[in-house]
Write a protein that holds these residues in place. Structure first.
Motif, PDB file in Angstrom:
ATOM      1  N   GLY A  13      17.902  74.960 -51.747  1.00 52.88           N
ATOM      2  CA  GLY A  13      18.813  73.940 -52.262  1.00 52.88           C
ATOM      3  C   GLY A  13      19.067  74.041 -53.756  1.00 52.88           C
ATOM      4  O   GLY A  13      20.024  73.474 -54.272  1.00 52.88           O
ATOM      5  N   TYR A  14      18.232  74.771 -54.475  1.00 56.69           N
ATOM      6  CA  TYR A  14      18.399  74.924 -55.916  1.00 56.69           C
ATOM      7  C   TYR A  14      19.279  76.117 -56.287  1.00 56.69           C
ATOM      8  O   TYR A  14      19.470  76.396 -57.466  1.00 56.69           O
ATOM      9  N   ALA A  15      19.787  76.829 -55.293  1.00 53.79           N
ATOM     10  CA  ALA A  15      20.663  77.969 -55.573  1.00 53.79           C
ATOM     11  C   ALA A  15      21.879  77.466 -56.346  1.00 53.79           C
ATOM     12  O   ALA A  15      22.435  76.413 -56.032  1.00 53.79           O
ATOM     13  N   PRO A  16      22.314  78.208 -57.367  1.00 51.33           N
ATOM     14  CA  PRO A  16      23.421  77.734 -58.198  1.00 51.33           C
ATOM     15  C   PRO A  16      24.741  77.638 -57.452  1.00 51.33           C
ATOM     16  O   PRO A  16      25.626  76.894 -57.842  1.00 51.33           O
ATOM     17  N   LYS A  17      24.894  78.385 -56.369  1.00 51.53           N
ATOM     18  CA  LYS A  17      26.124  78.356 -55.597  1.00 51.53           C
ATOM     19  C   LYS A  17      25.748  78.106 -54.139  1.00 51.53           C
ATOM     20  O   LYS A  17      24.783  78.665 -53.634  1.00 51.53           O
ATOM     21  N   ARG A  18      26.521  77.288 -53.465  1.00 53.08           N
ATOM     22  CA  ARG A  18      26.272  76.996 -52.064  1.00 53.08           C
ATOM     23  C   ARG A  18      26.491  78.261 -51.242  1.00 53.08           C
ATOM     24  O   ARG A  18      27.517  78.912 -51.356  1.00 53.08           O
ATOM     25  N   ILE A  19      25.486  78.648 -50.461  1.00 58.18           N
ATOM     26  CA  ILE A  19      25.608  79.834 -49.629  1.00 58.18           C
ATOM     27  C   ILE A  19      25.601  79.426 -48.160  1.00 58.18           C
ATOM     28  O   ILE A  19      25.015  78.409 -47.793  1.00 58.18           O
ATOM     29  N   ALA A  20      26.250  80.212 -47.339  1.00 53.92           N
ATOM     30  CA  ALA A  20      26.473  79.849 -45.935  1.00 53.92           C
ATOM     31  C   ALA A  20      25.362  80.348 -45.025  1.00 53.92           C
ATOM     32  O   ALA A  20      25.609  80.831 -43.939  1.00 53.92           O
ATOM     33  N   ILE A  21      24.118  80.263 -45.476  1.00 53.01           N
ATOM     34  CA  ILE A  21      22.991  80.663 -44.642  1.00 53.01           C
ATOM     35  C   ILE A  21      21.918  79.593 -44.667  1.00 53.01           C
ATOM     36  O   ILE A  21      21.902  78.734 -45.553  1.00 53.01           O
ATOM     37  N   LYS A  22      21.032  79.681 -43.701  1.00 56.00           N
ATOM     38  CA  LYS A  22      19.837  78.846 -43.661  1.00 56.00           C
ATOM     39  C   LYS A  22      18.637  79.778 -43.678  1.00 56.00           C
ATOM     40  O   LYS A  22      18.678  80.858 -43.086  1.00 56.00           O
ATOM     41  N   ILE A  23      17.604  79.365 -44.354  1.00 58.55           N
ATOM     42  CA  ILE A  23      16.350  80.115 -44.365  1.00 58.55           C
ATOM     43  C   ILE A  23      15.263  79.155 -43.904  1.00 58.55           C
ATOM     44  O   ILE A  23      14.660  78.459 -44.729  1.00 58.55           O
ATOM     45  N   PRO A  24      15.019  79.095 -42.589  1.00 54.32           N
ATOM     46  CA  PRO A  24      14.012  78.166 -42.093  1.00 54.32           C
ATOM     47  C   PRO A  24      12.591  78.567 -42.464  1.00 54.32           C
ATOM     48  O   PRO A  24      11.699  77.720 -42.501  1.00 54.32           O
ATOM     49  N   GLN A  25      12.372  79.854 -42.720  1.00 51.93           N
ATOM     50  CA  GLN A  25      11.044  80.283 -43.146  1.00 51.93           C
ATOM     51  C   GLN A  25      11.147  81.554 -43.952  1.00 51.93           C
ATOM     52  O   GLN A  25      12.118  82.291 -43.860  1.00 51.93           O
ATOM     53  N   GLY A  26      10.123  81.792 -44.736  1.00 56.83           N
ATOM     54  CA  GLY A  26      10.047  83.004 -45.546  1.00 56.83           C
ATOM     55  C   GLY A  26       9.346  82.709 -46.854  1.00 56.83           C
ATOM     56  O   GLY A  26       9.480  81.613 -47.401  1.00 56.83           O
ATOM     57  N   THR A  27       8.580  83.678 -47.313  1.00 54.00           N
ATOM     58  CA  THR A  27       7.878  83.509 -48.583  1.00 54.00           C
ATOM     59  C   THR A  27       8.158  84.691 -49.499  1.00 54.00           C
ATOM     60  O   THR A  27       8.423  85.808 -49.044  1.00 54.00           O
TER      61      THR A  27
END
Length: 181
Positions: A13-27
């Protein structure tokens, strides 16, 4: 810069531009050294040198509707010498394990990646008819040309990976899978 299993889902959610993906998990983990070298000799410029390693673990990327795009077990990039001010990227090694790409061919010829990497969905405004603009004033000094990127990679390895393709261009969907890459 040391990061240990930074949860990407929490920070998307802190990405400077809205992107059309979801990242439900990952480190994201990193052990990166950034060196600032001041230019002391005449005619030399300051430098920034980056080295170390960056890793992604248990990453899942989905499109806006929640359909899978990419899954990744582990990926690691070892930086040998990266100098961003000089456009130099020397990578020692890229290691990818358990990468699965989910590709779908739609009936209209697009893919499931089109909405993610495609152009901005908002239509461009129609150009207005106006008087031609005056040419920009000429300056005595030409702008400095940007040097081309110098990219090198010493080693690349991928294991336990796959591509899963669904072709929806016909009445009956066809599934194709390429395993053990």
């Amino acid at each position: 810069l040391r990061l240990h299993r930074l949860d990407l889902h929490r920070y998307l959610g802190y990405a400077p531009k809205r992107i059309a993906i979801k990242i439900p998990q990952g480190t994201l983990s990193s052990s990166v050294q950034v060196h600032f070298v001041n230019a002391s000799a005449p005619g030399t410029r300051p430098r920034i040198a980056v080295s170390g390693a960056v890793a992604l673990d248990k990453l899942a990327v989905q499109d806006g509707a929640g359909a899978p795009l990419v899954e990744l077990g582990h990926a690691e990039v070892k930086l040998a010498d990266v100098e961003p001010l000089e456009s130099v990227i020397a990578l020692d090694r890229i290691w990818i394990d358990k990468l699965v790409a989910h590709a779908t061919l739609n009936s209209d010829g697009t893919t499931n990646f089109t909405s993610v990497i495609g152009s901005d969905p908002t239509p461009a405004a129609a150009p207005s008819v106006a008087a031609p603009a005056a040419p920009p004033p000429q300056t005595a000094a030409a702008p400095a040309q940007k040097s081309p990127m110098d990219l090198s990679l010493a080693s690349f390895a991928m294991a336990n990976s796959a591509v899963k393709l669904t072709d929806n261009r016909n009445a009956t969907p066809n599934n194709l899978s390429l395993e053990d890459i």
